[in-house]
Design a protein around this motif. Structure first.
Motif, PDB file in Angstrom:
ATOM      1  N   HIS A  73      49.822   3.044  -7.007  1.00 19.54           N
ATOM      2  CA  HIS A  73      50.800   2.286  -7.782  1.00 19.54           C
ATOM      3  C   HIS A  73      51.865   3.181  -8.413  1.00 19.54           C
ATOM      4  N   ALA A  74      51.488   4.391  -8.796  1.00 16.40           N
ATOM      5  CA  ALA A  74      52.468   5.310  -9.384  1.00 16.40           C
ATOM      6  C   ALA A  74      53.573   5.626  -8.381  1.00 16.40           C
ATOM      7  N   ALA A  75      53.240   5.682  -7.090  1.00 19.43           N
ATOM      8  CA  ALA A  75      54.248   5.949  -6.062  1.00 19.43           C
ATOM      9  C   ALA A  75      55.223   4.779  -5.948  1.00 19.43           C
ATOM     10  N   ILE A  76      54.733   3.564  -6.117  1.00 16.59           N
ATOM     11  CA  ILE A  76      55.622   2.389  -6.084  1.00 16.59           C
ATOM     12  C   ILE A  76      56.625   2.465  -7.235  1.00 16.59           C
ATOM     13  N   VAL A  77      56.129   2.845  -8.419  1.00 21.07           N
ATOM     14  CA  VAL A  77      57.018   2.985  -9.570  1.00 21.07           C
ATOM     15  C   VAL A  77      58.071   4.053  -9.294  1.00 21.07           C
ATOM     16  N   ARG A  78      57.653   5.177  -8.728  1.00 20.02           N
ATOM     17  CA  ARG A  78      58.597   6.260  -8.450  1.00 20.02           C
ATOM     18  C   ARG A  78      59.655   5.825  -7.438  1.00 20.02           C
ATOM     19  N   ALA A  79      59.246   5.025  -6.462  1.00 23.03           N
ATOM     20  CA  ALA A  79      60.205   4.551  -5.462  1.00 23.03           C
ATOM     21  C   ALA A  79      61.273   3.666  -6.102  1.00 23.03           C
TER      22      ALA A  79
ATOM     23  N   LEU B 110      65.314   4.473  -6.512  1.00 25.40           N
ATOM     24  CA  LEU B 110      66.351   3.543  -6.074  1.00 25.40           C
ATOM     25  C   LEU B 110      67.416   3.371  -7.154  1.00 25.40           C
ATOM     26  N   PHE B 111      66.978   3.163  -8.389  1.00 26.01           N
ATOM     27  CA  PHE B 111      67.932   2.991  -9.486  1.00 26.01           C
ATOM     28  C   PHE B 111      68.754   4.265  -9.702  1.00 26.01           C
ATOM     29  N   HIS B 112      68.103   5.389  -9.603  1.00 32.86           N
ATOM     30  CA  HIS B 112      68.798   6.658  -9.825  1.00 32.86           C
ATOM     31  C   HIS B 112      69.872   6.917  -8.771  1.00 32.86           C
ATOM     32  N   ALA B 113      69.604   6.526  -7.533  1.00 34.53           N
ATOM     33  CA  ALA B 113      70.509   6.864  -6.441  1.00 34.53           C
ATOM     34  C   ALA B 113      71.660   5.878  -6.287  1.00 34.53           C
ATOM     35  N   ASP B 114      71.411   4.590  -6.506  1.00 35.35           N
ATOM     36  CA  ASP B 114      72.376   3.578  -6.076  1.00 35.35           C
ATOM     37  C   ASP B 114      72.994   2.750  -7.201  1.00 35.35           C
TER      38      ASP B 114
ATOM     39  N   SER C  46      65.280  -5.967 -16.225  1.00 40.26           N
ATOM     40  CA  SER C  46      64.950  -7.222 -15.538  1.00 40.26           C
ATOM     41  C   SER C  46      64.702  -6.987 -14.053  1.00 40.26           C
ATOM     42  N   GLY C  47      65.606  -6.249 -13.392  1.00 40.32           N
ATOM     43  CA  GLY C  47      65.442  -5.991 -11.968  1.00 40.32           C
ATOM     44  C   GLY C  47      64.214  -5.153 -11.665  1.00 40.32           C
ATOM     45  N   PHE C  48      63.978  -4.118 -12.473  1.00 43.25           N
ATOM     46  CA  PHE C  48      62.827  -3.244 -12.251  1.00 43.25           C
ATOM     47  C   PHE C  48      61.517  -4.012 -12.429  1.00 43.25           C
ATOM     48  N   THR C  49      61.421  -4.839 -13.471  1.00 47.27           N
ATOM     49  CA  THR C  49      60.190  -5.593 -13.725  1.00 47.27           C
ATOM     50  C   THR C  49      59.922  -6.583 -12.599  1.00 47.27           C
ATOM     51  N   PHE C  50      60.983  -7.207 -12.102  1.00 45.84           N
ATOM     52  CA  PHE C  50      60.808  -8.140 -10.973  1.00 45.84           C
ATOM     53  C   PHE C  50      60.251  -7.408  -9.755  1.00 45.84           C
ATOM     54  N   LEU C  51      60.789  -6.242  -9.462  1.00 47.07           N
ATOM     55  CA  LEU C  51      60.307  -5.482  -8.308  1.00 47.07           C
ATOM     56  C   LEU C  51      58.839  -5.105  -8.465  1.00 47.07           C
ATOM     57  N   MET C  52      58.442  -4.711  -9.677  1.00 48.24           N
ATOM     58  CA  MET C  52      57.044  -4.327  -9.895  1.00 48.24           C
ATOM     59  C   MET C  52      56.116  -5.518  -9.665  1.00 48.24           C
ATOM     60  N   ARG C  53      56.500  -6.683 -10.191  1.00 47.00           N
ATOM     61  CA  ARG C  53      55.649  -7.855  -9.989  1.00 47.00           C
ATOM     62  C   ARG C  53      55.592  -8.234  -8.506  1.00 47.00           C
ATOM     63  N   ALA C  54      56.725  -8.145  -7.840  1.00 47.88           N
ATOM     64  CA  ALA C  54      56.741  -8.492  -6.412  1.00 47.88           C
ATOM     65  C   ALA C  54      55.886  -7.536  -5.592  1.00 47.88           C
ATOM     66  N   ALA C  55      55.687  -6.304  -6.088  1.00 52.39           N
ATOM     67  CA  ALA C  55      54.837  -5.325  -5.395  1.00 52.39           C
ATOM     68  C   ALA C  55      53.374  -5.457  -5.795  1.00 52.39           C
ATOM     69  N   GLY C  56      53.056  -6.405  -6.692  1.00 52.75           N
ATOM     70  CA  GLY C  56      51.671  -6.640  -7.083  1.00 52.75           C
ATOM     71  C   GLY C  56      51.241  -5.910  -8.330  1.00 52.75           C
ATOM     72  N   LEU C  57      52.179  -5.333  -9.093  1.00 50.81           N
ATOM     73  CA  LEU C  57      51.846  -4.609 -10.325  1.00 50.81           C
ATOM     74  C   LEU C  57      52.191  -5.480 -11.528  1.00 50.81           C
ATOM     75  N   PRO C  58      51.237  -5.744 -12.423  1.00 53.44           N
ATOM     76  CA  PRO C  58      51.580  -6.474 -13.647  1.00 53.44           C
ATOM     77  C   PRO C  58      52.669  -5.720 -14.418  1.00 53.44           C
ATOM     78  N   ALA C  59      53.702  -6.428 -14.821  1.00 52.80           N
ATOM     79  CA  ALA C  59      54.824  -5.785 -15.504  1.00 52.80           C
ATOM     80  C   ALA C  59      55.461  -6.779 -16.468  1.00 52.80           C
ATOM     81  N   ARG C  60      56.146  -6.259 -17.484  1.00 54.51           N
ATOM     82  CA  ARG C  60      56.810  -7.100 -18.464  1.00 54.51           C
ATOM     83  C   ARG C  60      58.010  -6.356 -19.042  1.00 54.51           C
ATOM     84  N   VAL C  61      58.891  -7.115 -19.677  1.00 55.12           N
ATOM     85  CA  VAL C  61      60.087  -6.561 -20.308  1.00 55.12           C
ATOM     86  C   VAL C  61      59.848  -6.471 -21.812  1.00 55.12           C
ATOM     87  N   VAL C  62      60.287  -5.375 -22.402  1.00 53.04           N
ATOM     88  CA  VAL C  62      60.194  -5.193 -23.854  1.00 53.04           C
ATOM     89  C   VAL C  62      61.604  -4.961 -24.389  1.00 53.04           C
TER      90      VAL C  62
END
Length: 648
Positions: free
Chosen positions: A363-369, A373-377, A409-425
């Motif tokens: 899961h840590a690799a999914i977060v890094r990916a 993405l955000f850093h590059a584009d 918002s975009g990052f949290t959506f991606l995490m949930r779509a990848a199967g990782l519980p995530a939330r916005v603070v």
């Protein structure tokens, strides 16, 4: 009854315009302009000899004002509509001000309207501006009571007003300190109910822009020890778990269970001063260990006050910037934090699914990916392009620009779509450390949104995608990140530095004056052995102090008292002027002989001195009381007399 003099009316107009200027910041611009035009037109009409405006015009203007206020605010009651209507009535009072009685009523109402401006801002600058408004108001009263006001220089009417205001300061300070205070105010002011911080329990991309350009203070923090690094200063307010495709909200499950378990690292104790928010949310340094008094720690580690925060509050809290939060996740919480609305973000779902397939249980690799993405584009800007119907896909694959709430918002959506519980603070991040005063200033513009992802064995872990796009936002603060990103409202660096240093003065004013309550008043007499001063003690000190101040003022007045009336005062002034020219009045010498001797000694002023002698003798001895017009003429001749020193 005599009509209002020209000087008195001019000063009355200045007073009304000053009140309008003080309220202009919270009045509709069109109402401020309209009232200024009415006041200016009335002044021009009277300057050209016009009298009271007829009722056939005043009454329609009054009805128009009433309709405009109700039409704009929807009501006549409340702080904003009430002040708008009051200022409008004050300006319309000029239309019928023709007699001293009208001016007195207008000045009394103007002072009330000045005071009402403090309902919007009680800061040091605002209080000073309101105090300055008393100068034209009291000068108008002096001009109303002086039948010779039109002949006098304006500075001669300002001087007694300034002196009276300065003389009132000691008594005002003493009354401020010792007049017994209530533990709560006698009344409150209706408001719109919107949180003053702007932090909301609903987050949608674009909603936080007004808040992020608001540079007013939100929190001031003093630490027991050195402050944490700027990158560790995250102040949690709302935890958002539910997403409907447009906005994130906290959800209800957080209220149904005890606070999530946490293992804490080193703890930090700090003392916070929170500005009024008109809301119950209390932003605390992440992660709060316990709730301060009169607050409740919720399941998601957010903190709510027991009542709305309508006044500045201070509290002591404890936090851990390194922690392990909720290492075991409840099934219901897991479902809430994996939920995604059907049909939203198909391209984002496909991208996240490819990450899940590639990295599997890493899961840590999914977060890094995702962070890569955000850093590059992606790019940081406070003026992003508007998003379309599918906000997630439009942001991630089309505009690719925004600020913290877009990224979170975009990052949290991606995490949930990848199967990782995530939330916005949401909350605040960073602040300005004032090393000279020793506290952290957190402004409303430091509002921020970030993400938390639940990782097996680690619990909820904070990830800030904004830092991947623009690290300056986390390391240096909101203003540094906004430079070159559509954030011109922050102003130049030197101005920001000046505002940050000036906040020390504002904090002193807020704590020492605005925050002076009954509890602090009860401790005023502690140095004198009274641990808890009650109403009787305060009243005794107040009575004693007032008596001493009155005695001092009376003694000073007796020392300054002059014999005679206004005519004698002008005569004393003439004596001083002639004395500087070398002609000194002898003991026992009458005014007739003195002025005759002066005329012989000053032949160039002979005619003027003979005229002064005749004026004085007629004014003094031809009437029981010197006529005001004779005193005015004598005074004018004294002012115009030019003398030269006698050469012996």
């Amino acid at each position: 009854m005599p009509s209002l003099g020209r000087r008195a009316f001019d000063l009355l107009t200045v007073t009304m315009l000053f009140v309008l200027l003080v309220h202009a910041l919270h009045l509709p611009w069109w109402l401020s302009v309209a009232l200024a035009v009415v006041a200016g037109g009335r002044w021009w009409q009277r300057r050209r000899g016009g009298g009271k405006v007829p009722a056939s015009l005043r009454l329609p203007l009054l009805a128009t004002l009433l309709a405009a206020v109700i039409g704009h605010y929807g009501t006549l009651f409340g702080r904003e509509p009430g002040s708008a209507f009051a200022v409008g009535l004050l300006v319309l009072k000029l239309l019928e001000a023709e007699e001293p009685r009208d001016a007195r009523v207008g000045i009394a109402f103007a002072c009330f309207a000045l005071m009402s401006a403090l309902l919007f801002d009680q800061g040091l600058v605002a209080s000073a501006v309101v105090s300055l408004g008393l100068i034209p108001a009291l000068t108008t009263l002096c001009a109303v009571e002086d039948p010779e006001a039109d002949q006098r220089r304006l500075v001669t009417q300002w001087k007694p007003v300034l002196f009276a205001l300065l003389a009132s300061v000691p008594l005002s300070v003493f009354a401020f300190l010792f007049v017994p205070r209530l533990s709560s105010p006698l009344w409150g002011t209706p408001d719109s109910g919107q949180a003053a911080t702007g932090l909301s329990s609903r987050l949608s991309p674009g909603d936080m822009l007004d808040l992020m350009t608001d540079d007013t203070p939100a929190l001031r923090i003093r630490f027991d020890g050195p402050p944490p690094a700027n990158a560790s200063l995250y102040f949690r307010a709302y935890t958002m778990q539910l997403f409907d495709g447009e906005a994130w909200t906290p959800g209800l499950r957080r209220t149904r269970r005890p606070p999530a378990q946490a293992d804490y690292g080193p703890r930090i104790t700090y003392h916070a001063s929170l500005e009024p928010t008109h809301d119950r949310i209390v932003p605390l340094l992440d992660l709060p260990v316990a709730a301060p008094p009169d607050t409740e720690l919720r399941a998601d580690r957010t903190v709510l006050a027991n009542r709305r925060i309508d006044d500045a509050v201070t509290f002591t809290a404890e936090a851990a910037t390194r922690y392990r939060l909720e290492p075991t996740l409840d099934d219901g919480v897991r479902r809430d934090n994996l939920q995604l609305p059907a049909g939203t973000g198909p391209r984002a779902r496909a991208l996240a699914a490819s990450w899940a397939e590639r990295y599997g249980t890493d899961h840590a690799a999914i977060v890094r990916a995702a962070l890569a993405l955000f850093h590059a584009d992606f790019s940081y800007t406070l003026a992003p392009e508007p998003l379309g119907r599918d906000r997630i896909d439009d942001f991630l694959f089309a505009t690719r620009q925004g600020y913290c709430e877009h990224f979170a918002s975009g990052f949290t959506f991606l995490m949930r779509a990848a199967g990782l519980p995530a939330r916005v603070v949401t909350g605040y991040q960073g602040g300005f450390w004032n090393g000279r005063a020793g506290y952290l200033l957190v402004r409303r513009s430091d509002a921020h949104a970030w993400s938390e992802v639940w990782l097996d064995g680690r619990g909820w872990v904070r990830f800030d995608p904004t830092a991947a796009v623009r690290p300056e936002r986390v390391d240096l603060g909101a203003a540094a990140a906004a430079e070159g990103a559509g954030g011109g409202t922050f102003g130049p660096a030197w101005l920001r530095a000046l505002r940050n240093q000036w906040d020390v003065v504002n904090q002193w004013w807020s704590r020492g004056v605005i925050g002076f309550d009954s509890l602090r008043q009860q401790g005023l007499l502690r140095p004198f052995g009274v641990d808890h001063a009650d109403v009787t003690d305060l009243a005794a000190v107040l009575a004693t102090g007032c008596a001493l101040l009155v005695a001092v003022a009376l003694g000073w007045a007796l020392l300054q008292r002059r014999e005679g009336d206004a005519l004698d005062a002008w005569m004393h002034r003439l004596e001083r002027k002639l004395g500087r020219a070398g002609v000194v009045r002898r003991p026992g010498e009458g005014p007739k002989h003195f002025l005759a001797r002066a005329a012989r000694a000053l032949p160039a002023q002979r005619n003027a001195l003979e005229r002064l002698s005749g004026l004085y003798l007629r004014s003094r001895y031809a009437h029981d009381v010197p006529p005001p017009e004779s005193i005015t003429e004598f005074g004018r001749n004294v002012r115009e007399l030019k003398t030269r020193r006698v050469v012996k």
